[in-house]
Scaffold this motif. Structure first.
Motif, short mmCIF file in Angstrom:
data_model
loop_
_atom_site.label_atom_id
_atom_site.label_comp_id
_atom_site.label_asym_id
_atom_site.label_seq_id
_atom_site.Cartn_x
_atom_site.Cartn_y
_atom_site.Cartn_z
N UNK A 55 56.37 29.69 49.83
CA UNK A 55 55.18 30.51 49.99
C UNK A 55 54.42 30.76 48.70
N UNK A 56 54.93 30.25 47.57
CA UNK A 56 54.28 30.53 46.29
C UNK A 56 52.91 29.89 46.19
N UNK A 57 52.78 28.67 46.69
CA UNK A 57 51.52 27.96 46.52
C UNK A 57 50.40 28.62 47.31
N UNK A 58 50.66 28.96 48.55
CA UNK A 58 49.64 29.61 49.36
C UNK A 58 49.28 30.97 48.78
N UNK A 59 50.28 31.65 48.19
CA UNK A 59 50.00 32.95 47.59
C UNK A 59 49.10 32.78 46.36
N UNK A 60 49.35 31.77 45.54
CA UNK A 60 48.52 31.53 44.35
C UNK A 60 47.09 31.23 44.77
N UNK A 61 46.91 30.42 45.81
CA UNK A 61 45.57 30.08 46.27
C UNK A 61 44.84 31.32 46.76
N UNK A 62 45.47 32.11 47.59
CA UNK A 62 44.82 33.31 48.14
C UNK A 62 44.56 34.34 47.05
N UNK A 65 41.51 33.27 45.10
CA UNK A 65 40.30 33.55 45.87
C UNK A 65 39.95 35.04 45.79
N UNK A 66 40.97 35.88 45.84
CA UNK A 66 40.75 37.32 45.74
C UNK A 66 40.22 37.69 44.36
N UNK A 67 40.80 37.08 43.32
CA UNK A 67 40.34 37.32 41.96
C UNK A 67 38.86 36.99 41.82
N UNK A 68 38.44 35.84 42.38
CA UNK A 68 37.05 35.40 42.28
C UNK A 68 36.11 36.31 43.06
N UNK A 69 36.61 36.90 44.16
CA UNK A 69 35.78 37.81 44.94
C UNK A 69 35.59 39.16 44.24
N UNK A 70 36.65 39.65 43.63
CA UNK A 70 36.63 41.01 43.11
C UNK A 70 36.19 41.09 41.65
N UNK A 71 36.40 40.02 40.89
CA UNK A 71 36.08 40.03 39.47
C UNK A 71 35.29 38.76 39.13
N UNK A 72 34.29 38.91 38.30
CA UNK A 72 33.56 37.72 37.83
C UNK A 72 34.51 36.83 37.03
N UNK A 73 34.78 35.60 37.47
CA UNK A 73 35.77 34.77 36.78
C UNK A 73 35.25 34.03 35.57
N UNK A 74 33.92 33.96 35.41
CA UNK A 74 33.37 33.17 34.30
C UNK A 74 32.52 34.03 33.36
N UNK A 75 32.46 33.58 32.11
CA UNK A 75 31.57 34.17 31.11
C UNK A 75 30.74 33.05 30.51
N UNK A 174 38.24 31.78 34.32
CA UNK A 174 39.63 32.25 34.40
C UNK A 174 40.12 32.08 35.83
N UNK A 175 41.31 31.50 35.99
CA UNK A 175 41.86 31.26 37.32
C UNK A 175 43.34 31.61 37.38
N UNK A 176 43.79 32.04 38.54
CA UNK A 176 45.22 32.21 38.79
C UNK A 176 45.86 30.83 38.83
N UNK A 177 46.99 30.65 38.13
CA UNK A 177 47.59 29.32 38.05
C UNK A 177 49.03 29.25 38.54
N UNK A 178 49.70 30.38 38.69
CA UNK A 178 51.10 30.33 39.13
C UNK A 178 51.84 31.59 38.76
N UNK A 179 53.16 31.48 38.73
CA UNK A 179 54.01 32.62 38.41
C UNK A 179 54.68 32.42 37.06
N UNK A 180 54.94 33.53 36.38
CA UNK A 180 55.61 33.44 35.09
C UNK A 180 57.02 32.91 35.29
N UNK A 181 57.55 32.27 34.28
CA UNK A 181 58.89 31.69 34.36
C UNK A 181 59.92 32.79 34.57
N UNK A 182 60.84 32.53 35.48
CA UNK A 182 61.92 33.47 35.80
C UNK A 182 61.42 34.77 36.41
N UNK A 183 60.21 34.74 37.02
CA UNK A 183 59.73 35.94 37.70
C UNK A 183 60.60 36.21 38.92
#
Length: 218
Positions: A55-62, A65-75, A174-183
């Motif tokens: 389920x990690x991949x689908x969570x990263x994608x969603x 998408x939430x990050x891009x909706x709520x916060x401006x991802x680019x400068x 700026x984009x979500x890319x995954x989970x920190x190691x050993x999270x």
């Protein structure tokens, strides 16, 4: 007749190969989880399957998408500059506040330029811009280890296809890319609960935090 069949099969194979080459790593962002399969090396397909099954991949994608909706991802940047102006710093502060809510998540910053100048120079300029954004996020309390990578696309991915100066092309994203190691692996239903609780708590007035904490503790 056989010769015609061979020609048809050959053309079909070339078209199929061309279609495969057009696929990019970004394509999975707009399709169902698991539809993209990176065959770059022996371990990538296995890793892709693991991320999908847990389920990690689908969570990263969603989450992205939430990050891009709520916060401006680019400068954006001035021409031939990697200096962060007031507007860029304000956006990055908001990004940092959002990122702090998800300590288990990694982020990437992608640098871009407009099409003025050589490709090699713009590649370096895009990298400087990405590093400038990362350094500012670090200054806001984000661990550098959570900013997984700094990537420069230079002039290769313009928003507006023009050879002239174009501010919209001079940017970082700026984009979500995954989970920190050993999270902690909380993807059994508890992870969403943790994320939701932290997100709600981050927006609660200070006077309500004590009450909220006592409720969530139950």
């Amino acid at each position: 007749m056989r010769g015609q069949i061979k020609i048809i099969l050959g053309v079909s194979a070339m078209l199929a190969l061309g279609a495969c080459e057009k696929g990019t790593i970004e394509s999975w962002t707009f399709s169902e989880a698991g539809s993209f399969l990176d065959e770059g090396s022996f371990g990538n397909p296995t890793m892709n399957n693991l991320l999908v099954q847990t389920g990690q991949k689908s969570y990263v994608i969603s989450l992205n998408e939430r990050f891009s909706r709520e916060i401006q991802p680019n400068i954006n940047f001035e021409f031939n500059s990697s200096v962060l102006d007031v507007a860029a710093q304000s956006t990055l502060r908001l990004q940092a506040d959002w990122i702090k809510q998800f300590p288990e998540v990694r982020f990437k910053v992608f640098g871009h330029t407009d099409l003025v100048g050589s490709n090699s120079y713009n590649k370096r300029l895009g990298l400087r811009r990405a590093r400038a954004a990362v350094n500012f996020l670090v200054s806001q309390g984000i661990s550098r280890s959570r900013l997984e990578a700094v990537v420069s696309y230079g002039e290769s991915r313009p928003v507006v296809a023009t050879e002239t100066r174009e501010r919209r092309n001079r940017r970082t994203i700026t984009e979500v890319s995954g989970f920190v190691k050993n999270a902690p692996q909380l993807l059994n239903g508890k992870y969403a609960e943790v994320v939701f609780r932290e997100y709600i708590a981050s927006g609660a007035p200070a006077s309500d935090l004590a009450l909220y904490g006592s409720i969530s503790a139950e």
